[in-house]
Design a protein around this motif. Structure first.
Motif, PDB file in Angstrom:
ATOM      1  N   ASP A 190       0.928  -0.896  -0.023  1.00 25.03           N
ATOM      2  CA  ASP A 190      -0.111   0.273  -0.013  1.00 25.03           C
ATOM      3  C   ASP A 190       0.975   1.604  -0.180  1.00 25.03           C
ATOM      4  O   ASP A 190       0.383   2.177   0.195  1.00 25.03           O
ATOM      5  CB  ASP A 190      -1.041   0.210   1.094  1.00 25.03           C
ATOM      6  N   HIS A 191       2.330   1.182  -0.298  1.00 29.19           N
ATOM      7  CA  HIS A 191       3.148   2.373  -0.118  1.00 29.19           C
ATOM      8  C   HIS A 191       4.204   2.382  -1.421  1.00 29.19           C
ATOM      9  O   HIS A 191       5.350   1.845  -0.531  1.00 29.19           O
ATOM     10  CB  HIS A 191       3.614   2.665   1.237  1.00 29.19           C
ATOM     11  N   VAL A 192       3.825   2.223  -2.220  1.00 35.11           N
ATOM     12  CA  VAL A 192       5.105   2.169  -3.444  1.00 35.11           C
ATOM     13  C   VAL A 192       5.125   3.503  -4.239  1.00 35.11           C
ATOM     14  O   VAL A 192       4.193   4.874  -4.060  1.00 35.11           O
ATOM     15  CB  VAL A 192       4.504   1.122  -4.444  1.00 35.11           C
ATOM     16  N   HIS A 193       6.432   3.958  -5.635  1.00 36.41           N
ATOM     17  CA  HIS A 193       5.940   5.182  -6.186  1.00 36.41           C
ATOM     18  C   HIS A 193       6.868   4.319  -6.950  1.00 36.41           C
ATOM     19  O   HIS A 193       7.873   3.928  -7.394  1.00 36.41           O
ATOM     20  CB  HIS A 193       7.176   6.221  -5.515  1.00 36.41           C
ATOM     21  N   LEU A 194       6.223   4.230  -7.995  1.00 36.18           N
ATOM     22  CA  LEU A 194       6.581   2.882  -9.326  1.00 36.18           C
ATOM     23  C   LEU A 194       7.697   4.147 -10.593  1.00 36.18           C
ATOM     24  O   LEU A 194       7.762   3.246 -11.559  1.00 36.18           O
ATOM     25  CB  LEU A 194       4.999   2.389  -9.958  1.00 36.18           C
ATOM     26  N   THR A 241       5.052  -0.243   2.056  1.00 36.00           N
ATOM     27  CA  THR A 241       6.963  -0.172   1.864  1.00 36.00           C
ATOM     28  C   THR A 241       7.959   0.595   1.922  1.00 36.00           C
ATOM     29  O   THR A 241       9.319   1.205   2.013  1.00 36.00           O
ATOM     30  CB  THR A 241       7.491  -1.732   1.510  1.00 36.00           C
ATOM     31  N   ASP A 242       7.119   1.913   1.042  1.00 37.69           N
ATOM     32  CA  ASP A 242       8.363   2.958   0.080  1.00 37.69           C
ATOM     33  C   ASP A 242       8.848   2.508  -1.052  1.00 37.69           C
ATOM     34  O   ASP A 242       9.910   3.106  -1.269  1.00 37.69           O
ATOM     35  CB  ASP A 242       8.882   3.776   0.755  1.00 37.69           C
ATOM     36  N   ALA A 243       8.469   1.500  -1.429  1.00 43.50           N
ATOM     37  CA  ALA A 243       9.581   0.892  -2.410  1.00 43.50           C
ATOM     38  C   ALA A 243       9.565   2.046  -3.446  1.00 43.50           C
ATOM     39  O   ALA A 243       8.341   3.121  -4.050  1.00 43.50           O
ATOM     40  CB  ALA A 243       9.032  -0.518  -3.289  1.00 43.50           C
ATOM     41  N   ILE A 283      -6.460  10.057  -2.915  1.00 44.71           N
ATOM     42  CA  ILE A 283      -4.854  11.409  -2.015  1.00 44.71           C
ATOM     43  C   ILE A 283      -4.433  11.033  -1.538  1.00 44.71           C
ATOM     44  O   ILE A 283      -4.427  10.430  -0.226  1.00 44.71           O
ATOM     45  CB  ILE A 283      -6.166  12.360  -1.672  1.00 44.71           C
ATOM     46  N   LYS A 284      -3.104  11.306  -1.818  1.00 43.23           N
ATOM     47  CA  LYS A 284      -1.210  11.452  -1.077  1.00 43.23           C
ATOM     48  C   LYS A 284      -1.418  13.132  -0.152  1.00 43.23           C
ATOM     49  O   LYS A 284      -1.599  13.665  -1.395  1.00 43.23           O
ATOM     50  CB  LYS A 284      -0.576  10.672  -1.579  1.00 43.23           C
ATOM     51  N   ALA A 285      -1.100  12.992   0.873  1.00 44.64           N
ATOM     52  CA  ALA A 285      -1.047  14.236   1.643  1.00 44.64           C
ATOM     53  C   ALA A 285       0.039  14.442   1.859  1.00 44.64           C
ATOM     54  O   ALA A 285       0.566  13.520   3.235  1.00 44.64           O
ATOM     55  CB  ALA A 285      -2.152  14.801   1.988  1.00 44.64           C
TER      56      ALA A 285
END
Ligand SMILES: [Zn+2]
Length: 454
Positions: free
Chosen positions: A100-104, A359-361, A226-228
């Motif tokens: 639930d937390h990636v930056h592809l 994870t912030d991958a 939304i991400k803030a």
């Protein structure tokens, strides 16, 4: 899981497994209406993780998949006429994993701070296709992308769904909403001449009016959530790593409008005050939460707020900072988060906050999304709970737990397998050998399957 549960309880209570097995197979042979035949696949699994119960079913199990849905979950190794049988007899099957937390569309490296001057949006998009494939082959069949460049993961999501690109099912926030000079503004060390003041933008807001417009523009551009950025962050070149960067009325405006449009809100928040403001305003999940205090923990419990701990990223950036991989401003902040996150995660788990796997991958290399399993277990979180975090809990945070997140009849056929029992040895999560998303096999026997073999 319904069928399996009924069968298992009969097996244990009455010893009539054979009868139930026969009955289930005959039900499978019921003639189907004269429509186009649906491809059927049967997975023979030695074990199956029940994410709803948080338990491992030790008995041999067959998962019958018709098209892109799970049709039956049966005891024993069943054969269905004309079905493709997949032998996972030395494997543990699990629901497809969810991060639930990636930056592809990005991956940090030492070069990242200067690359930003040379890369165009198209470069990010092309790289994202590789990162998406690596993520899927690591067993992550669904991800939540919480911050991108100019909505490029909206396009990535759409092209994966249309079959042009291989990758996980994506729910994306588009660009993270931030304030002027905030964590997602261009706090990149460039001169003002180069950087300028972008003024009100789709994602850089000052004041509740601009906040409301930003959310509506994100909706219009196709964002799913939304991400803030409500506090400072580690990887930008600013000095404010954990202090608040949004006022209460700005946060409330974002959340209220997002919820009006049926979108959830995730906040990046390291410091206690930023977490408090976000939770009180009704945020759905807190990301990182590094310096959360006792009041934050109580508020998150009371509000039922999810926590995505991103624990491995915090440890990773601390290690990288020690090796001199980051600019000085980033190094100072990175050295603080690694040691603190382990304390915070342990305290939050003991207090009973709901965790979802995030994870912030992208801050660390894509495809290593399994690392959080290892660090969460090291931190005292039970292995079974870490698997629930990455399946049913993560699906609940996405509000799609009716469609995936467990091996349940009627849900999407997202199944992965690992060689061994992760409840005894969590490191097997780094060795995903089989990946099925929506009934299509992308990896088998540890190898990527390419068309026409799938
Ligand atoms: Zn992030």
């Amino acid at each position: 899981m319904k069928v399996l549960r009924v069968v298992q309880s009969f097996t244990y209570l009455c010893g009539v497994a054979l009868w139930i097995g026969t009955a289930s197979v005959s039900a499978l042979q019921t003639p189907t209406p004269a429509t186009a035949p649906v491809a059927t696949t049967v997975l023979h699994c030695s074990k199956l993780f029940d994410s709803l119960a948080g338990k491992m079913w030790e008995g041999e199990t067959s998962i019958v998949i018709a098209g892109d849905k799970i049709q039956h979950v049966l005891p024993g190794f069943q054969n269905v006429p004309n079905a493709k049988i997949v032998d996972l007899t030395n494997q543990t099957c699990l629901p497809g994993l969810i991060d639930d937390h990636v930056h592809l569309d990005d991956q940090f490296s030492k070069a990242r701070y200067t690359e930003t001057l040379h890369l165009n949006l198209a470069d990010h998009v092309l790289r994202s296709t590789l990162y998406a494939r690596r993520t899927l082959l690591a067993g992550f069949t669904t991800v939540r992308n919480v911050g991108d460049d100019d909505y490029d993961t909206v396009a990535l999501r759409n092209e994966i769904n249309a079959g042009y690109v291989e990758g996980p099912r994506i729910f994306t926030a588009g660009p993270a909403i931030s304030t002027t000079g905030g964590h997602a503004d261009r706090t990149n060390g460039l001169s003002m001449e180069l950087q300028g003041d972008p003024g009100p933008m789709q994602s850089i807001i000052d004041g509740p009016e601009q906040a409301r417009k930003a959310v509506r523009l994100h909706y219009k551009e196709g964002a799913d959530l939304i991400k803030a950025m409500t506090s400072g962050g580690v990887m930008d070149l600013g000095t404010n790593g954990d202090g608040p960067q949004m006022t209460e009325d700005e946060i409330k405006a974002i959340i209220d409008v997002a919820h009006d449009y049926g979108m959830t809100v995730a906040v990046h928040a390291h410091g206690a005050e930023a977490i408090r403001r976000s939770v009180v305003a009704g945020v759905d999940s807190v990301e990182h939460g590094t310096f959360m205090d006792a009041e934050d923990i109580q508020l998150m419990k009371a509000h039922g707020t999810f926590y995505c701990p991103t624990v491995y990223t915090a440890v990773y950036v601390t290690e990288q900072a020690k090796k001199g991989e980051y600019p000085p401003a980033v190094t100072v902040k990175a050295l603080k988060v690694g040691p603190q996150i382990m304390h915070t995660v342990a305290a939050a788990y003991k207090a009973g906050i709901k965790f979802a796997y995030g994870t912030d991958a992208g801050v660390y290399p894509h495809g290593q999304n399994w690392e959080d399993f290892i660090y969460l277990v090291k931190d005292g979180v039970p292995a079974a709970y870490t698997l629930q975090m990455a399946t049913i809990n993560a699906a609940q945070l996405l509000k799609h737990d009716n469609e995936f997140g467990s091996v349940t009849v009627g849900k999407d056929a997202d199944v992965v397998a690992v060689p061994g029992n992760p409840l005894n040895d969590i490191t097997v999560m780094s060795k995903v050998s089989f990946v099925m998303k929506s009934g299509v096999i992308y990896k088998q026997d540890g190898k990527e399957l390419l068309p026409p073999n799938r």
